[in-house]
Design a protein around this motif. Structure first.
Motif, short mmCIF file in Angstrom:
data_model
loop_
_atom_site.label_atom_id
_atom_site.label_comp_id
_atom_site.label_asym_id
_atom_site.label_seq_id
_atom_site.Cartn_x
_atom_site.Cartn_y
_atom_site.Cartn_z
N TYR A 1 0.78 -0.97 -0.03
CA TYR A 1 -0.14 -0.01 0.16
C TYR A 1 0.81 1.59 0.02
O TYR A 1 2.09 1.27 0.47
CB TYR A 1 -0.72 -0.10 1.33
CG TYR A 1 -1.95 -1.24 1.29
CD1 TYR A 1 -2.94 -1.35 0.42
CD2 TYR A 1 -1.81 -2.19 2.16
CE1 TYR A 1 -3.61 -2.37 0.38
CE2 TYR A 1 -2.51 -3.13 2.36
CZ TYR A 1 -3.67 -3.41 1.23
OH TYR A 1 -4.24 -4.58 1.06
N LEU A 2 0.14 2.42 -0.25
CA LEU A 2 0.99 3.59 -0.68
C LEU A 2 1.78 3.83 0.53
O LEU A 2 2.79 4.29 0.60
CB LEU A 2 0.03 4.94 -0.83
CG LEU A 2 0.46 6.30 -0.96
CD1 LEU A 2 1.64 6.16 -2.15
CD2 LEU A 2 -0.44 7.27 -1.14
N PRO A 3 1.13 3.89 1.96
CA PRO A 3 2.09 4.26 3.10
C PRO A 3 3.45 3.33 3.41
O PRO A 3 4.52 3.82 3.78
CB PRO A 3 1.09 4.13 4.21
CG PRO A 3 -0.20 4.13 3.72
CD PRO A 3 -0.29 3.68 2.43
N GLN A 4 3.09 2.20 2.96
CA GLN A 4 4.20 1.26 3.13
C GLN A 4 5.29 1.44 1.96
O GLN A 4 6.47 1.58 2.15
CB GLN A 4 3.67 -0.22 2.89
CG GLN A 4 2.95 -0.67 3.84
CD GLN A 4 2.08 -1.84 3.71
OE1 GLN A 4 1.54 -2.04 2.39
NE2 GLN A 4 1.95 -2.76 4.54
N LEU B 1 5.81 4.36 0.80
CA LEU B 1 6.59 5.64 1.21
C LEU B 1 7.48 5.49 2.31
O LEU B 1 8.61 6.02 2.46
CB LEU B 1 5.63 6.47 1.69
CG LEU B 1 4.43 7.24 0.71
CD1 LEU B 1 3.45 8.10 1.25
CD2 LEU B 1 5.36 7.82 -0.64
N MET B 2 7.05 4.66 3.21
CA MET B 2 8.06 4.29 4.18
C MET B 2 9.30 3.38 3.69
O MET B 2 10.50 4.00 4.17
CB MET B 2 7.33 3.11 5.32
CG MET B 2 6.43 3.80 6.24
SD MET B 2 5.45 2.45 7.09
CE MET B 2 6.18 2.00 8.34
#
Lengths: 203, 804
Positions: free
Chosen positions: B651-654, B656-657
């Protein structure tokens, strides 16, 4: 409830993690996402949000696509459809304040992953506040209510924000302002109409 | 009698609410009350007269919203003089015997200032200036800035009043139930800001009833030497039978406000819900009260947009790391416009516990005037510590001070005439605590007595500008002890004398003392302890130094400033266990402890930012070539995550991390290359959120990923005009431009940008993205590519460069 504008503060509604993850586009979070979300929620609690709503009840006269609320009117086929068989509306403005905007601004520079989650937290918070407020309306108005309908949805123009701001005196009451592009500041804010069905209306 | 003369000796009675009275006289809800100055002047004059008859000294004009955001220039030119006329006429008509004045009312603009909203600070100053000029021309006796719920807008209004008239200015804020302004400022922070800028009185009005605001008013009385104004609402509103009623009656209101007048409130009246009857009751309740002489608290205070920091015997730490001197990586960031690096230096120091941040961006080859002001604005958007504005250029200092949202520390002035003539007028106008170096035309005096003499001269000169010694902090100049054996002794002795004999606060840059010596930390921290013992109030330090932090906490515990040694114990628990530095270990046995390449890949895949940085640092110091590290570890890991994102397993937050972890590995590479030629980078890729749009998360995500993939990204920020995008593309001959828009209303600006690019930079490919965009939309506005997410943008950019 009357045509006089009122202001109400709400306690923080319970946090719904699944909703937050849904807003962030994460159907099945893993441990590190959960940990990051915990961190974000801790930080949001450290910068307390202010849950404020101002609202008033206005009369409604529908003619075709024109919804006339007395103080102002607007044209929208979809809003008119949503308000069919109603004879009044509650118009409201809600915000969770500038604290979350500050956090989002900070992390959009420093950690986009956090910024994305904080956006989702903000979206969940303001929707939860609107839900809370709308739940009180049937009892308070002694009417069945329709789902809330906001400027910018469908064919309801954003320009109606100006009338709502002025009628409710949002800047002074809850610190909510409109910017040049007709967007709300603080950003985690909502304005909406809630239709009040004519007394005795069958569902 | 002028209003200032009256205020200096008498209690001043203001009037009460206006809005509800106008509604009672038939003003329809939603209609601007200011227009009634033109259409129903008789009603306004009558209301003002009733207030004068009830005992008010001051009538507040019906101009709360009379600004250019709500009215045209022509309308304002009619409304404001008419409003002043109504009040003036009422003063003549009323037969009440007291002194009568007319206050030009200035309310909030109704828009939020940048960065929270979209109104520029200088635009806010301009719009308040117009109102103030018209009011002063029309003959108002004073300016009342009121109901302000944001410190930055309050500053804009006060600056406009000060720059456009010579009338007394009273500033009153609307505090919430938490005792703070909506944007976070405490009463102490507002006192620092407003006193510093020369308000004639400050106070609180609106929002709540008198009892709920008691704490705020008490805090104002305790923190300011200025007269305090108080105009609360008649309690909280309730709706009864379709009408708004307030829950505090006349008698209760009058008793409550009067009790605060006894405590020292000098100007008083009412706000929403109060009527002439309330003011009459208040007049009766305060008839025999004389103003309390306000004991002037001469504190040395700086502030941010949330809180004040007071210099005292409890030392204050100022972080020194936002400064390019001797820091190659920082210089590189300044030249490259890498603001994020500067911001992260600020936030890291905040996490290390400093109370203020020193901000110095002076380099010979940068535009310091613009850069300093921009850096201050960027910092105050993400960090709530007060700032110390550190520059030798008075023009840069003024530009930064003007935009600063609070009362800053100014670094610095010295005993030279030229320096004092440049800096004191700025401090007088914008407020500020000035760091004064004890040197003058003759140089740095070699003795403590000589330095104290310079301090005396600076105090005298400051006084001639109206600046009290509480706004001076003396730096007795720590010189290098290896060059001059008595250097530290003289500095400390001068410090002690200025603190005890002159009663002024002191500040020192600690690190200079140890230049040229080994184990500088030991010398610095011992000197720091000695300086503290000699009365040091503020220390400019490197908060990354564990030795300095230890000294600070130990000193506070030993001086009885740390109850139960709680802060000392907490700080000790946070210090990392003392182990040999990884670099030293690496040197010993590089082969054994060298992290395997896959470990760095794993850290990136897992999105572990700190771990990725540690591993990259270790690999680099063990001799891995920087570019090899990127090609072998970073890019393959990113590709894996990127593919997962495209397949929707990540997913997007992952994503980004992981991207952030990769970025921290890049940061290690940049640090290791600082001062050397950097790899050129692909592109450049010019990136912007289009004009009118203030959403930038999506754009920032695109930048992060592009940078990860080795592109040189020129990020123009948000709300960027088409011309600026095109100028940048032309100047850099950039092959790619990325434009972001979130709202349908700003897509036309995107289209205009693309059109202008086609015209003047036909070589440049455009890629667009953002919530409202679709492939059809992108085709309509003539973009070369529509990208649904950041990974697609990366793929497109790589493809474009390959075909060239």
């Amino acid at each position: 409830m009357s045509a006089v504008t009122q202001t109400r503060a709400f306690p923080s509604p319970p946090v719904n993690r699944r909703e937050i993850l849904r807003y962030a586009g994460c159907a099945a979070p893993d441990a590190r996402l959960d940990a990051l979300l915990d961190d974000c929620l801790r930080e949001v609690q450290g910068a307390p949000l202010q849950y404020g709503v101002c609202f008033c009840r206005l009369p409604l006269r529908l003619s075709g696509e024109t919804c006339d609320f007395g103080a102002f009117s607007c044209r929208s086929a979809q809003l008119a459809a949503c308000l069919r068989d109603c004879d009044g509306v509650v118009v409201f403005a809600a915000t969770v304040g500038v604290g979350i905007d500050r956090l989002i601004a900070k992390y959009s520079r420093l950690s986009p992953a956090r910024a994305v989650l904080l956006q989702a937290v903000g979206a969940e918070r303001i929707e939860a506040l609107c839900d809370r407020f709308c739940e009180t309306l049937p009892a308070e108005t002694q009417r069945r209510t329709r789902p809330r309908f906001s400027p910018g949805y469908g064919d309801l123009p954003l320009t109606v924000q100006r009338d709502i701001m002025q009628t409710l005196d949002c800047a002074r009451r809850i610190g909510l302002t409109l910017n040049e592009s007709l967007l709300l500041s603080p950003t985690k804010s909502v304005t909406a109409f809630v239709g009040l069905e004519c007394a005795g209306q069958a569902r | 009698m002028t209003f200032s003369q009256f205020l200096s000796t008498e209690p001043v009675r203001f009037d009460g609410g206006l809005g509800t009275l106008l509604q009672a006289r038939g003003l329809p809800p939603g209609e601007a009350p200011e227009r009634w100055c033109l259409t129903r002047p008789d009603v306004l004059t009558d209301i003002h007269r009733q207030y004068f008859d009830a005992g008010s000294n001051v009538a507040t004009t019906d101009t709360f919203g009379a600004n250019r955001l709500h009215f045209s220039a022509e309308e304002l030119k009619e409304i404001i003089p008419a409003a002043v006329r109504c009040a003036r006429l009422a003063a003549e008509q009323s037969e009440a015997p007291q002194e009568k004045f007319v206050a030009l009312d200035v309310g909030p603009s109704g828009r939020m200032l940048r960065p929270l909203g979209d109104l520029d600070f200088e635009d806010a100053v301009r719009l308040f200036a117009e109102t103030v000029r018209l009011g002063a021309q029309a003959g108002a006796d004073l300016i009342l800035i009121e109901t302000m719920n944001d410190s930055y807008e309050t500053k804009a209004a006060l600056l406009a009043a000060k720059e456009n008239c010579s009338l007394p200015v009273i500033v009153s804020n609307a505090y919430g139930a938490d005792g703070k302004l909506m944007t976070g400022a405490t009463p102490q922070a507002m006192t620092a800001l407003l006193e510093g800028m020369g308000a004639d009185a400050i106070g609180a009005n609106c929002s709540l009833g008198p009892e709920q605001l008691r704490g705020v008013v008490t805090a104002l009385l305790e923190s300011t030497a200025l007269p305090v104004l108080f105009q609360p609402n008649a309690g909280l509103p309730r709706v009864v039978d379709g009408k708004t009623c307030y829950d505090v009656g006349e008698a209760e209101f009058a008793a409550s406000v009067a009790s605060l007048v006894k405590q020292g409130v000098r100007l008083f009246g009412g706000c929403c819900g109060t009527t002439p009857a309330y003011i009459a009751a208040l007049t009766a309740a305060t008839r025999d009260l004389r103003p309390q002489p306000t004991p002037p608290p001469k504190r040395t205070v700086v502030s941010s947009y949330t809180h004040a920091v007071c210099l005292s015997d409890d030392p204050v730490l100022i972080g020194e790391r936002i400064n390019p001197t001797g820091k190659k990586r920082f210089q590189q960031a300044l030249r490259a416009g890498d603001t994020d690096y500067i911001l992260s230096e600020g936030l890291r120091q905040q996490a290390r516990g400093v109370h203020l941040l020193d901000v110095n961006v002076g380099l010979p080859d940068v535009d310091e005037v613009k850069l300093l002001a921009d850096t201050v604005c960027e910092l105050q958007a993400v960090c709530d510590l007060p700032l110390q504005i550190d520059t030798a250029d008075p023009v840069a200092m003024e530009a930064a001070l003007r935009r600063y949202n609070g009362k800053a520390m100014l670094n610095s002035v010295n005993g030279k005439r030229e320096s004092m003539e440049a800096v004191f007028p700025l401090a007088r106008k914008y407020g500020g605590v000035i760091v004064a170096l004890t040197l003058d035309e003759t140089g740095i005096p070699p003795t403590a007595e000589g330095r104290a003499a310079v301090a005396r001269k600076i105090i005298e000169t400051a006084a001639s500008y109206g600046i009290g010694k509480e706004n001076l902090v003396f730096d007795t100049l720590a010189m290098t002890v290896s060059a001059e054996p008595n250097a530290a002794r003289v500095t400390l002795e001068a410090l002690r004398r200025i603190r005890t004999e002159l009663g002024c606060h002191t500040s020192l840059g600690i690190s200079n003392v140890s230049f040229g010596l080994p184990r500088r930390d030991a010398v610095n921290s011992t000197f720091f302890a000695l300086a503290l013992a000699n009365g040091l109030s503020a220390a400019i330090i490197n908060p990354d130094s564990a030795e300095m932090r230890k000294t600070y906490f130990a000193y506070r515990a030993l001086r009885g400033r740390d109850e139960n040694c709680a802060a000392y114990i907490a700080a000790a628990a946070e210090e990392p266990a003392e182990v040999a530095k990884p670099a030293e270990k690496t040197a010993q046995a590089a082969g054994q402890i060298l992290p395997s390449a896959s470990e760095l890949q794993t850290a990136i895949l897992q999105g572990r930012r700190e771990r990725a940085r540690e591993l990259a640092d270790a690999l680099l110091s063990a001799g891995t070539a920087p570019l090899a590290l990127i090609d072998r570890d970073v890019i393959p890991a990113l590709n894996t995550v990127g593919e997962g994102f495209e397949k929707k397993t990540v997913y997007l937050p992952q994503l980004l991390m992981s991207a952030e972890a990769a970025k921290s590995a890049f940061e290690a590479v940049k640090a290791s290359l600082a001062g050397q030629a950097q790899p050129a980078g692909k592109g450049p890729f010019v990136l912007a959120t289009v004009q009118g749009d203030i959403h930038d998360i999506g754009k920032n995500i695109v930048r992060l990923l592009l940078e990860n993939y080795g592109f040189r990204v020129v990020d123009l920020g948000k709300d960027v005009p088409p011309e600026r995008v095109v100028e940048t593309v032309v100047e850099l001959h950039a092959p790619l431009a990325g434009l972001s828009a979130l709202m349908t209303t700003t897509v036309p600006a995107m289209e205009a940008t693309i059109r202008l690019l086609r015209e003047r930079a036909p070589w440049c490919r455009t890629v667009v993205g953002g919530a409202v965009l679709t492939q059809e939309y992108a085709d309509q506005i003539g973009a070369d590519c529509y990208s649904k997410d950041a990974m697609e943008t990366v793929r497109y950019a790589e493809a474009v460069l390959q075909t060239r």
